[in-house]
Design an enzyme around this catalytic site. Sequence first.
Site, PDB file in Angstrom:
ATOM      1  CD  GLU A 169      -1.837  -2.380   1.287  1.00 34.36           C
ATOM      2  OE1 GLU A 169      -2.706  -3.215   1.021  1.00 34.36           O
ATOM      3  OE2 GLU A 169      -0.710  -2.677   1.740  1.00 34.36           O
ATOM      4  CG  HIS A 214      -9.201  -7.688   7.924  1.00 37.43           C
ATOM      5  ND1 HIS A 214      -8.288  -8.107   8.853  1.00 37.43           N
ATOM      6  CD2 HIS A 214      -8.647  -7.927   6.710  1.00 37.43           C
ATOM      7  CE1 HIS A 214      -7.225  -8.589   8.226  1.00 37.43           C
ATOM      8  NE2 HIS A 214      -7.408  -8.477   6.931  1.00 37.43           N
TER       9      HIS A 214
END
Length: 327
Positions: A60, A125
């Site tokens: 990322e 998450h």
Amino acid sequence: MTEMTYRQALHDTLREELLRDENVMLIGEEIGIFDGSYKITAGLLKEFGARRVRDAPISEEGFTGAAMLGLRPVVEIMTINFSLLALDQIVNHAAKIHGMFGGQLGVPMVIRTPGGGGQQLGASHSQNIELYYAFVPGMKVVAPSTPADAKALLMASIRDDDPVLFLENLALYNTKGDVPDHVEPAEIGKAKVTRTGKDLTLIGYSRMALVAQQVADRLAESEGLDIEVVDLRSLRPLDRDTVIESVKKTNAAVVLEDDWLTYGIGAEVAASISDGAFDYLDAPVRRVAMAEVPLPYAKPLETAALPSIDDVVNAVHETLDAVGRRR
């Protein structure tokens, strides 16, 4: 007017913007060959090719820094939780460059990323950490709740010259709504009154804006309450004026959010109401948020931790009871 899912509205907007401007490109993990983890980019690699729809490695921090060379990248980060790996690129660079270099450089980048719980994805998450980005000057943060707003705000975000975090809640992807056949870009930083009323103001964003609407409809039918709903739509800039004007009319407010109560978006909204409408309040502003825990994996515990319609109804009742205004 066409009824479509939130997912389809995002897909169609990305396609239209790719057709409109050759500098628009998409980049992210599994967005190409796999058609995206949530199928929002389905078919776009085949139509536009690998130069403009780019599969990225699992890095990322690496693929988030691509917006200073004339391109307008739309970066898909698989969940907002993974954006923490790119905090340096987003907060220390993208949000700062325009100001640090006197406007000579900009970062016209959109970061599309879903958050939210309820999908049994575990604590790491399932977070709502949009506050991290709404806190940062130089960023814009939008959180549409309907397919129509998703389309209008994504158009505006892609065309904006500042970095925009575009928040999508996982629970919204399959929701449906009417989308006009011709959509203009929305004004970033403008809330919307989605239901007018006079008894109390419910304020939410993303999934909780829909919950607010459901609560208002339910209480109108069951108790005759006339509740106004404000969908924030944008977290930075935050449209304090629309919120304050609504509360001045109703004299009571409940703020809803999917994140934690402490230091949350709702705290900022409540403080704004106190600053701008204190003399109009008949009761303290109440807030409804998720439990202050890492979200459990077990479904019954996860459900119990997330804010529910009943939680909001109870908060409305407590607020109106405090001033004897329930019918």
